[in-house]
Design a protein around this motif. Structure first.
Motif, PDB file in Angstrom:
ATOM      1  N   THR A   3       5.084  48.525  45.047  1.00 16.07           N
ATOM      2  CA  THR A   3       3.666  48.368  45.415  1.00 16.07           C
ATOM      3  C   THR A   3       2.860  49.877  45.982  1.00 16.07           C
ATOM      4  O   THR A   3       3.867  50.913  46.491  1.00 16.07           O
ATOM      5  CB  THR A   3       3.058  47.604  45.816  1.00 16.07           C
ATOM      6  OG1 THR A   3       3.805  47.089  47.298  1.00 16.07           O
ATOM      7  CG2 THR A   3       3.530  45.843  46.107  1.00 16.07           C
ATOM      8  N   SER A   5      -1.023  50.679  48.485  1.00 18.46           N
ATOM      9  CA  SER A   5      -2.166  50.226  47.767  1.00 18.46           C
ATOM     10  C   SER A   5      -3.028  50.675  47.672  1.00 18.46           C
ATOM     11  O   SER A   5      -3.015  52.090  47.819  1.00 18.46           O
ATOM     12  CB  SER A   5      -2.319  49.813  49.631  1.00 18.46           C
ATOM     13  OG  SER A   5      -2.329  50.835  50.491  1.00 18.46           O
ATOM     14  N   ARG A  31      -6.375  45.587  49.112  1.00 19.73           N
ATOM     15  CA  ARG A  31      -5.155  45.511  47.005  1.00 19.73           C
ATOM     16  C   ARG A  31      -4.991  46.578  46.659  1.00 19.73           C
ATOM     17  O   ARG A  31      -4.474  47.768  47.500  1.00 19.73           O
ATOM     18  CB  ARG A  31      -7.186  45.729  47.016  1.00 19.73           C
ATOM     19  CG  ARG A  31      -8.222  44.988  47.270  1.00 19.73           C
ATOM     20  CD  ARG A  31      -8.339  43.806  46.661  1.00 19.73           C
ATOM     21  NE  ARG A  31      -9.700  43.125  46.391  1.00 19.73           N
ATOM     22  CZ  ARG A  31     -10.256  42.958  45.719  1.00 19.73           C
ATOM     23  NH1 ARG A  31     -10.443  43.705  44.911  1.00 19.73           N
ATOM     24  NH2 ARG A  31     -11.236  41.680  46.435  1.00 19.73           N
ATOM     25  N   TRP A  32      -3.887  46.042  45.804  1.00 23.05           N
ATOM     26  CA  TRP A  32      -2.667  46.298  45.339  1.00 23.05           C
ATOM     27  C   TRP A  32      -2.499  47.240  43.746  1.00 23.05           C
ATOM     28  O   TRP A  32      -3.177  46.053  43.161  1.00 23.05           O
ATOM     29  CB  TRP A  32      -1.470  46.008  46.036  1.00 23.05           C
ATOM     30  CG  TRP A  32      -1.225  46.144  47.826  1.00 23.05           C
ATOM     31  CD1 TRP A  32      -0.226  47.459  48.117  1.00 23.05           C
ATOM     32  CD2 TRP A  32      -1.641  45.390  47.915  1.00 23.05           C
ATOM     33  NE1 TRP A  32      -0.451  46.378  49.406  1.00 23.05           N
ATOM     34  CE2 TRP A  32      -1.414  45.348  49.768  1.00 23.05           C
ATOM     35  CE3 TRP A  32      -2.647  44.537  48.434  1.00 23.05           C
ATOM     36  CZ2 TRP A  32      -1.848  45.325  50.549  1.00 23.05           C
ATOM     37  CZ3 TRP A  32      -2.612  43.042  49.956  1.00 23.05           C
ATOM     38  CH2 TRP A  32      -1.964  44.302  50.880  1.00 23.05           C
ATOM     39  N   ARG A  34       0.629  47.643  41.268  1.00 23.50           N
ATOM     40  CA  ARG A  34       2.275  47.111  41.225  1.00 23.50           C
ATOM     41  C   ARG A  34       2.566  47.151  39.977  1.00 23.50           C
ATOM     42  O   ARG A  34       1.730  47.548  38.733  1.00 23.50           O
ATOM     43  CB  ARG A  34       2.306  45.084  41.343  1.00 23.50           C
ATOM     44  CG  ARG A  34       3.141  45.232  41.550  1.00 23.50           C
ATOM     45  CD  ARG A  34       3.451  43.194  41.551  1.00 23.50           C
ATOM     46  NE  ARG A  34       2.404  42.948  40.979  1.00 23.50           N
ATOM     47  CZ  ARG A  34       3.242  41.181  40.392  1.00 23.50           C
ATOM     48  NH1 ARG A  34       3.566  40.655  41.646  1.00 23.50           N
ATOM     49  NH2 ARG A  34       2.034  40.169  39.669  1.00 23.50           N
ATOM     50  N   GLU A  78       0.316  46.393  37.063  1.00 24.51           N
ATOM     51  CA  GLU A  78      -0.661  45.118  38.067  1.00 24.51           C
ATOM     52  C   GLU A  78      -1.381  46.335  38.737  1.00 24.51           C
ATOM     53  O   GLU A  78      -1.121  46.387  39.353  1.00 24.51           O
ATOM     54  CB  GLU A  78      -0.266  44.381  37.741  1.00 24.51           C
ATOM     55  CG  GLU A  78       1.070  43.787  36.740  1.00 24.51           C
ATOM     56  CD  GLU A  78       1.502  42.451  36.678  1.00 24.51           C
ATOM     57  OE1 GLU A  78       1.304  41.566  36.495  1.00 24.51           O
ATOM     58  OE2 GLU A  78       3.150  42.670  37.661  1.00 24.51           O
ATOM     59  N   SER A  79      -2.573  45.597  38.661  1.00 19.13           N
ATOM     60  CA  SER A  79      -3.363  46.124  40.096  1.00 19.13           C
ATOM     61  C   SER A  79      -4.561  45.024  40.326  1.00 19.13           C
ATOM     62  O   SER A  79      -4.975  44.532  38.813  1.00 19.13           O
ATOM     63  CB  SER A  79      -3.768  47.128  39.635  1.00 19.13           C
ATOM     64  OG  SER A  79      -4.314  47.924  40.591  1.00 19.13           O
ATOM     65  N   THR A  80      -5.135  45.314  41.294  1.00 18.50           N
ATOM     66  CA  THR A  80      -6.899  44.837  42.068  1.00 18.50           C
ATOM     67  C   THR A  80      -7.451  45.839  42.267  1.00 18.50           C
ATOM     68  O   THR A  80      -8.602  45.368  43.091  1.00 18.50           O
ATOM     69  CB  THR A  80      -6.436  43.573  43.255  1.00 18.50           C
ATOM     70  OG1 THR A  80      -4.721  44.086  43.951  1.00 18.50           O
ATOM     71  CG2 THR A  80      -5.098  42.259  41.927  1.00 18.50           C
ATOM     72  N   LEU A  81      -7.361  46.299  41.944  1.00 18.48           N
ATOM     73  CA  LEU A  81      -8.269  47.577  42.237  1.00 18.48           C
ATOM     74  C   LEU A  81      -9.367  47.930  40.974  1.00 18.48           C
ATOM     75  O   LEU A  81      -8.114  48.284  39.620  1.00 18.48           O
ATOM     76  CB  LEU A  81      -7.501  49.166  42.897  1.00 18.48           C
ATOM     77  CG  LEU A  81      -7.152  48.901  44.250  1.00 18.48           C
ATOM     78  CD1 LEU A  81      -5.354  50.148  44.135  1.00 18.48           C
ATOM     79  CD2 LEU A  81      -7.745  49.168  45.217  1.00 18.48           C
ATOM     80  N   SER A  89      -8.244  53.706  42.516  1.00 19.79           N
ATOM     81  CA  SER A  89      -6.594  52.800  41.523  1.00 19.79           C
ATOM     82  C   SER A  89      -5.769  54.031  41.164  1.00 19.79           C
ATOM     83  O   SER A  89      -5.403  53.341  40.928  1.00 19.79           O
ATOM     84  CB  SER A  89      -7.915  52.301  40.487  1.00 19.79           C
ATOM     85  OG  SER A  89      -8.899  53.067  39.160  1.00 19.79           O
ATOM     86  N   THR A 276     -18.307  42.720  46.987  1.00 23.53           N
ATOM     87  CA  THR A 276     -17.210  42.432  48.040  1.00 23.53           C
ATOM     88  C   THR A 276     -16.112  43.061  48.740  1.00 23.53           C
ATOM     89  O   THR A 276     -16.530  43.548  49.441  1.00 23.53           O
ATOM     90  CB  THR A 276     -16.280  43.405  46.247  1.00 23.53           C
ATOM     91  OG1 THR A 276     -16.579  42.943  45.085  1.00 23.53           O
ATOM     92  CG2 THR A 276     -14.623  42.134  46.597  1.00 23.53           C
ATOM     93  N   TYR A 278     -13.677  43.336  51.434  1.00 22.97           N
ATOM     94  CA  TYR A 278     -12.293  44.107  51.797  1.00 22.97           C
ATOM     95  C   TYR A 278     -11.643  43.605  52.818  1.00 22.97           C
ATOM     96  O   TYR A 278     -12.455  44.247  53.832  1.00 22.97           O
ATOM     97  CB  TYR A 278     -12.482  45.527  51.290  1.00 22.97           C
ATOM     98  CG  TYR A 278     -12.730  45.766  50.129  1.00 22.97           C
ATOM     99  CD1 TYR A 278     -11.955  45.839  48.611  1.00 22.97           C
ATOM    100  CD2 TYR A 278     -14.179  45.428  49.914  1.00 22.97           C
ATOM    101  CE1 TYR A 278     -12.512  45.695  47.198  1.00 22.97           C
ATOM    102  CE2 TYR A 278     -14.408  46.149  48.100  1.00 22.97           C
ATOM    103  CZ  TYR A 278     -14.130  46.260  46.911  1.00 22.97           C
ATOM    104  OH  TYR A 278     -14.366  46.609  45.495  1.00 22.97           O
TER     105      TYR A 278
END
Length: 285
Positions: A3, A5, A31-32, A34, A78-81, A89, A276, A278
């Protein structure tokens, strides 16, 4: 699996007086990205999912192709960014990919090797280092490690659209010699503020950096977000200097924090139609 960040924009970004000195100061957030690499010894070629992660694919091919035991395989990122918003990102994708592929190959992947690899692909954030760092993003090299800060919250908004980091970094910087001297002073202030865990000073420097960046990548909502920050008693405003994100910094240890975060989120939502929240990463102090 490995991962990396993201970072909410930059606490500070500009150009120092010396040559080739474009720099930024990171603000790591929870937020990462992966990356998982399933290697198959004795095979050639790398596939990537999702298919649009072409930079990650190129990096994986560079690493596997130069290995003493080259192999093909499947890379999944995969990413949540969100992409193109100034949250690092792409940098997080690449750092996570470098680590995942190296793990599969059984090879070391220290920061300096990551820097050398990423310099061949694009300007890169400093997310390969834990904590807050000053980083030469165009030449992809560490300037200095500043340390860590107590946890903060960023109440963020997005102006919309996406910014291509590579194209942005080709734009000539319209900063004067006086601006460069001010950026050097701001970096000194930020370095001292992080060392002292002075969140108010961190916020002040971040706000000044956001204002100075208006000549390069103006944010139409900046003045409004600064006013929201003032009204709710925030620390300052942080922006994605090459992105579309703006945020109000809040101290989570402040006794008035619960009300401040509600007020900031309400005002930002009314302003932008989106909000959002963070959390920053504090690491070990």
């Amino acid at each position: 699996m490995s991962t990396a960040s993201g970072t909410f924009g930059e606490l500070l970004q500009g150009v120092l007086p010396e040559a080739d000195s474009d720099f930024l100061v990171t603000l790591p957030i929870a937020r990462w990205a992966r990356a998982t690499f399933h290697g198959t010894p004795g095979t050639d070629g790398v596939e990537v999912y999702p298919a649009h992660k072409r930079k990650a694919l190129r990096l994986a091919e560079m690493i596997t192709g130069s290995s003493a035991t080259p192999m093909g395989g499947v890379l999944t990122v995969e990413s949540t960014l969100p992409e193109g918003k100034g949250l690092a990102s792409s940098s997080a994708d690449l750092v996570a990919t470098a680590r995942a592929v190296a793990n599969a190959l059984g090879e070391p992947m220290p920061p300096r090797r990551i820097e050398t690899l990423l310099a061949r692909i694009e300007p890169t954030d400093g997310v390969l280092y834990p904590g807050i760092v000053a980083f030469y993003h165009r030449r992809v090299a560490l300037h200095s490690k500043l340390g860590a800060l107590p946890p903060m919250t960023v109440v963020g908004v997005d102006e919309g659209g996406e910014i291509d980091t590579v194209a942005f970094n080709r734009i000539p910087k319209p900063f004067s010699a006086a601006d460069r001297v001010e950026y050097a002073r701001l970096l000194e202030r930020m370095t001292d503020a992080v060392a002292r865990a002075d969140l108010a000073e961190v916020g002040a420097v971040a706000t000044r950096s956001a204002l100075m960046n208006q000549v390069l990548r103006p944010k139409r909502m900046l003045s409004s977000v600064i006013e929201i920050c003032r009204q709710v008693g925030g620390l300052g405003v942080v922006v994605g200097h090459s992105g579309t994100s703006l945020g109000v910094l809040l101290d989570t240890a402040d006794p008035a924090y619960p009300q401040r975060v509600v007020d900031a989120a309400s005002a930002c939502s009314e302003l932008a139609g989106n909000v959002t929240v963070y959390r920053t990463l504090s690491f070990d102090r």
